[in-house]
Write a protein that holds these residues in place. Sequence first.
Motif, PDB file in Angstrom:
ATOM      1  N   LYS A 178       4.281  37.777   4.861  1.00 25.57           N
ATOM      2  CA  LYS A 178       5.282  38.242   4.137  1.00 25.57           C
ATOM      3  C   LYS A 178       5.855  39.241   4.956  1.00 25.57           C
ATOM      4  O   LYS A 178       5.612  39.785   5.145  1.00 25.57           O
ATOM      5  CB  LYS A 178       5.015  37.802   2.954  1.00 25.57           C
ATOM      6  CG  LYS A 178       5.144  37.430   2.271  1.00 25.57           C
ATOM      7  CD  LYS A 178       5.163  35.784   2.203  1.00 25.57           C
ATOM      8  CE  LYS A 178       4.684  34.521   1.579  1.00 25.57           C
ATOM      9  NZ  LYS A 178       4.729  32.998   2.519  1.00 25.57           N
ATOM     10  N   ASN A 185      15.964  34.251   1.612  1.00 25.86           N
ATOM     11  CA  ASN A 185      14.880  35.116   2.564  1.00 25.86           C
ATOM     12  C   ASN A 185      14.663  34.184   3.906  1.00 25.86           C
ATOM     13  O   ASN A 185      15.202  34.863   4.776  1.00 25.86           O
ATOM     14  CB  ASN A 185      13.072  34.534   1.653  1.00 25.86           C
ATOM     15  CG  ASN A 185      12.197  35.933   2.920  1.00 25.86           C
ATOM     16  OD1 ASN A 185      12.159  36.493   2.830  1.00 25.86           O
ATOM     17  ND2 ASN A 185      11.479  34.949   2.716  1.00 25.86           N
ATOM     18  N   CYS A 186      14.941  32.968   4.073  1.00 25.59           N
ATOM     19  CA  CYS A 186      14.886  32.231   5.571  1.00 25.59           C
ATOM     20  C   CYS A 186      16.236  31.260   5.385  1.00 25.59           C
ATOM     21  O   CYS A 186      16.518  31.275   6.663  1.00 25.59           O
ATOM     22  CB  CYS A 186      13.756  31.891   5.696  1.00 25.59           C
ATOM     23  SG  CYS A 186      13.722  30.436   4.745  1.00 25.59           S
ATOM     24  N   LYS A 212      10.047  26.322   3.381  1.00 22.29           N
ATOM     25  CA  LYS A 212      10.173  27.100   4.806  1.00 22.29           C
ATOM     26  C   LYS A 212       9.079  28.076   4.537  1.00 22.29           C
ATOM     27  O   LYS A 212       7.923  28.345   5.072  1.00 22.29           O
ATOM     28  CB  LYS A 212      10.778  27.232   4.928  1.00 22.29           C
ATOM     29  CG  LYS A 212      10.771  27.139   6.735  1.00 22.29           C
ATOM     30  CD  LYS A 212      12.339  27.164   7.334  1.00 22.29           C
ATOM     31  CE  LYS A 212      12.157  27.576   8.479  1.00 22.29           C
ATOM     32  NZ  LYS A 212      14.111  28.206   8.994  1.00 22.29           N
ATOM     33  N   CYS A 213       9.724  29.112   3.589  1.00 19.96           N
ATOM     34  CA  CYS A 213       8.947  30.559   3.152  1.00 19.96           C
ATOM     35  C   CYS A 213       8.105  30.962   1.898  1.00 19.96           C
ATOM     36  O   CYS A 213       6.852  31.815   1.810  1.00 19.96           O
ATOM     37  CB  CYS A 213       9.788  31.195   3.868  1.00 19.96           C
ATOM     38  SG  CYS A 213      10.814  31.997   2.573  1.00 19.96           S
ATOM     39  N   HIS A 214       8.005  29.594   1.160  1.00 11.82           N
ATOM     40  CA  HIS A 214       7.667  30.085  -0.577  1.00 11.82           C
ATOM     41  C   HIS A 214       7.928  30.833  -1.015  1.00 11.82           C
ATOM     42  O   HIS A 214       7.533  31.495  -2.305  1.00 11.82           O
ATOM     43  CB  HIS A 214       6.236  30.298  -0.325  1.00 11.82           C
ATOM     44  CG  HIS A 214       5.303  29.469   0.374  1.00 11.82           C
ATOM     45  ND1 HIS A 214       3.744  29.634   0.251  1.00 11.82           N
ATOM     46  CD2 HIS A 214       5.668  28.172   1.019  1.00 11.82           C
ATOM     47  CE1 HIS A 214       3.944  27.650   0.599  1.00 11.82           C
ATOM     48  NE2 HIS A 214       4.779  27.496   1.165  1.00 11.82           N
ATOM     49  N   TYR A 224       6.848  35.034  -4.104  1.00 14.26           N
ATOM     50  CA  TYR A 224       6.528  34.002  -3.409  1.00 14.26           C
ATOM     51  C   TYR A 224       5.814  33.149  -4.619  1.00 14.26           C
ATOM     52  O   TYR A 224       4.732  33.966  -5.379  1.00 14.26           O
ATOM     53  CB  TYR A 224       5.939  34.863  -2.896  1.00 14.26           C
ATOM     54  CG  TYR A 224       6.463  35.082  -1.577  1.00 14.26           C
ATOM     55  CD1 TYR A 224       7.056  34.542  -0.242  1.00 14.26           C
ATOM     56  CD2 TYR A 224       6.759  36.482  -1.347  1.00 14.26           C
ATOM     57  CE1 TYR A 224       7.974  34.944   0.439  1.00 14.26           C
ATOM     58  CE2 TYR A 224       7.980  36.941  -0.729  1.00 14.26           C
ATOM     59  CZ  TYR A 224       8.519  36.812   0.141  1.00 14.26           C
ATOM     60  OH  TYR A 224       9.558  37.548   0.916  1.00 14.26           O
TER      61      TYR A 224
END
Length: 67
Positions: A56, A27-28, A13-15, A62
């Motif tokens: 970010k 993170n997410c 999703k956010c790497h 990442y």
Amino acid sequence: MPRRGLMFKACRKCHFLVDFDSPVCPNCGSKDFSDDWRGLVIILDLSSETAKILEKVKPGKYAIEVY
Ligand SMILES: [Zn+2]
């Protein structure tokens, strides 16, 4: 062992790169990970140009590409 991801897996999703034994992305909150990723960028300072370009929100490591 990961194919090319060193010792991390990447959040799809956010790497965000997390340790393999982490069940959720810090993170997410996603639980969707891939061990097939390439490229690594480390965000230390959210005011940096790199952080702005990548959009970010949290300092950390990442993956640039996640498959
Ligand atoms: Zn994430």
